[in-house]
Design an enzyme around this catalytic site. Structure first.
Site, PDB file in Angstrom:
ATOM      1  N   THR A  12      46.854  37.906  51.673  1.00  0.00           N
ATOM      2  CA  THR A  12      46.553  38.879  52.744  1.00  0.00           C
ATOM      3  C   THR A  12      45.253  38.548  53.473  1.00  0.00           C
ATOM      4  O   THR A  12      45.152  38.726  54.685  1.00  0.00           O
ATOM      5  CB  THR A  12      46.419  40.304  52.135  1.00  0.00           C
ATOM      6  N   ASP A  56      52.061  33.404  50.724  1.00  0.00           N
ATOM      7  CA  ASP A  56      51.946  34.702  50.060  1.00  0.00           C
ATOM      8  C   ASP A  56      52.009  34.371  48.570  1.00  0.00           C
ATOM      9  O   ASP A  56      52.838  33.561  48.147  1.00  0.00           O
ATOM     10  CB  ASP A  56      53.130  35.585  50.466  1.00  0.00           C
ATOM     11  N   SER A  57      51.155  34.989  47.768  1.00  0.00           N
ATOM     12  CA  SER A  57      51.075  34.540  46.367  1.00  0.00           C
ATOM     13  C   SER A  57      52.332  34.857  45.564  1.00  0.00           C
ATOM     14  O   SER A  57      52.499  34.378  44.454  1.00  0.00           O
ATOM     15  CB  SER A  57      49.837  35.105  45.684  1.00  0.00           C
ATOM     16  N   ASP A  89      48.692  39.505  44.538  1.00  0.00           N
ATOM     17  CA  ASP A  89      49.904  39.810  43.752  1.00  0.00           C
ATOM     18  C   ASP A  89      50.001  38.978  42.468  1.00  0.00           C
ATOM     19  O   ASP A  89      50.319  39.514  41.411  1.00  0.00           O
ATOM     20  CB  ASP A  89      51.169  39.575  44.598  1.00  0.00           C
ATOM     21  N   GLN A 275      53.784  47.182  26.367  1.00  0.00           N
ATOM     22  CA  GLN A 275      53.933  47.675  27.743  1.00  0.00           C
ATOM     23  C   GLN A 275      52.702  48.466  28.185  1.00  0.00           C
ATOM     24  O   GLN A 275      52.509  48.701  29.373  1.00  0.00           O
ATOM     25  CB  GLN A 275      55.181  48.572  27.846  1.00  0.00           C
TER      26      GLN A 275
HETATM   27  N1  ASP Z   1      51.405  39.773  49.129  1.00  0.00           N
HETATM   28  C1  ASP Z   1      50.017  39.380  49.170  1.00  0.00           C
HETATM   29  C2  ASP Z   1      49.838  38.159  48.302  1.00  0.00           C
HETATM   30  O1  ASP Z   1      49.764  38.272  47.135  1.00  0.00           O
HETATM   31  C3  ASP Z   1      49.145  40.494  48.724  1.00  0.00           C
HETATM   32  C4  ASP Z   1      47.670  40.152  48.731  1.00  0.00           C
HETATM   33  O2  ASP Z   1      47.224  39.127  49.199  1.00  0.00           O
HETATM   34  O3  ASP Z   1      46.890  40.966  48.265  1.00  0.00           O
HETATM   35  O4  ASP Z   1      49.791  37.068  48.818  1.00  0.00           O
END
Ligand code: ASP
Length: 338
Positions: A12, A56-57, A89, A275
């Site tokens: 992000t 995106d991760s 993520d 968990q």
């Molecule tokens: N979907 C994004 C990612 O993990 C979320 C983030 O960057 O916080 O790349």
């Protein structure tokens, strides 16, 4: 002049909104840098290595962890510290994996990212990035203050293999339920020196082989025999993380225990992770975990799920025997387990 290497993988922090769909998508690094002129005020040289295609991760894969480990290994002598810009993520998975892949680390490897893109007015990206650089370049008497893989997010520094993403909305996205924070950023940066890893003085070594033949079973009341049966019959499977209830408890039904016994006989490692985010697996505390102990399920104690998965990948990639791997799973390699 000391130098820091920023490795931009995506996330992000560097995203922009697609005008047509409104969805956030990755953008190249030079645009990101323009948003943060403060970076020039550092007294260090800042070098940048960007993934050719930032991601995106959620698309992060073990071959990209290897890429990151190799970049750090190859650039190790030229830089005092490393900052990895990464989506939140899967950041805890990457941090955990790197902690196992980079053996004998004595320099900071700090992962950070943000909940809002750097171009947005209320972004958390600037503080996260600037403080991560500050931490990566902090040395005292020639020794790094944080010689380990860590995650910096919203004023807290966490041990990478102890952290987990626990909030998708708050700026404070991470927590470290079973280990103290390594540092806190206020007006000054306060390091909890006693909780920070002590390097062993050996030269950096990179562990390149990760075995991905693992599966997870997250227990729930009503889980079926058919489901467990199909998992343990996956060809070539080497390990299963069983996410159990509370302090490591599971159903005592015979079909369930028998299927686990069958898996263990096939040399599949069964690792018990709770968990619950906080606290530890304690096999034998309740009747509902006594059988697990008896049949040879391995207790993952207070490891995070992310640390458990990546530690298994790493250990299964070595030439250790199954019983040696089971022993190491219960001992600390990089401070991931108490
Ligand atoms: N979907 C994004 C990612 O993990 C979320 C983030 O960057 O916080 O790349």
């Amino acid at each position: 002049m000391s130098s820091i290497l920023i490795i931009y993988t995506g996330g992000t922090i560097g995203m922009v909104r697609d005008e047509e769909s409104g969805a956030l998508k990755s953008f190249e690094f030079s645009s990101l840098l323009k948003e943060i002129p403060e970076i020039k005020k550092f007294a260090h040289q800042i070098d940048v290595h960007s993934f050719e295609t930032p991601i995106d991760s959620s698309n992060m894969q073990p071959h990209q962890w290897l890429n990151l480990a190799e970049i750090i290994y190859n650039e190790y002598d030229k830089h005092e510290g490393f900052v990895i810009l990464h989506g939140s993520d899967t950041m805890a998975y990457t941090a955990s994996a790197l902690s196992f892949m980079l053996e004998n680390l004595s320099k900071p490897v700090i992962l950070t990212g943000s909940q809002l893109p750097i171009g947005e007015v209320r972004t958390d990206a600037k503080e996260n990035l600037l403080t991560a650089i500050e931490i990566a370049s902090s040395y005292k008497n020639g020794k790094a203050l944080v010689p380990e893989v860590a995650i910096y997010f919203e004023y807290d520094l966490y041990r990478g293999n102890r952290a987990t993403k626990s909030n998708a909305e708050d700026f404070e996205a991470f927590s470290s339920p079973n280990y103290p924070v390594l540092a806190q950023a206020g007006v000054s940066l306060k390091y909890n020196t006693n909780d920070i890893y002590k390097p062993n003085g050996k030269p950096l070594k990179i562990n390149k082989f990760l075995n991905q033949n693992i599966a997870t079973i997250k227990l729930f009341p009503g889980i079926t025999e058919q489901f467990i049966f199909s998992i343990i019959h996956i060809p070539n499977l080497k390990a299963i993380v069983v996410e159990t209830f509370g302090s490591g408890n599971a159903p005592t039904e015979l079909w369930f225990i028998n299927l686990l016994v069958e898996a263990i006989k096939k040399d599949i490692i069964i690792l018990n992770i709770s968990q619950c985010e906080g606290g530890a697996v304690s096999q034998g505390k309740y009747e509902t975990s006594s059988a697990l102990n008896k049949i040879g399920v391995v207790s993952g104690k207070d490891m995070t799920y992310e640390a458990a998965i990546t530690k298994l990948m790493y250990l299964l990639g070595t030439d250790l025997s199954t019983s040696e791997i089971k022993e190491w799973l219960q001992k600390s390699l990089r401070g991931e387990i108490s």
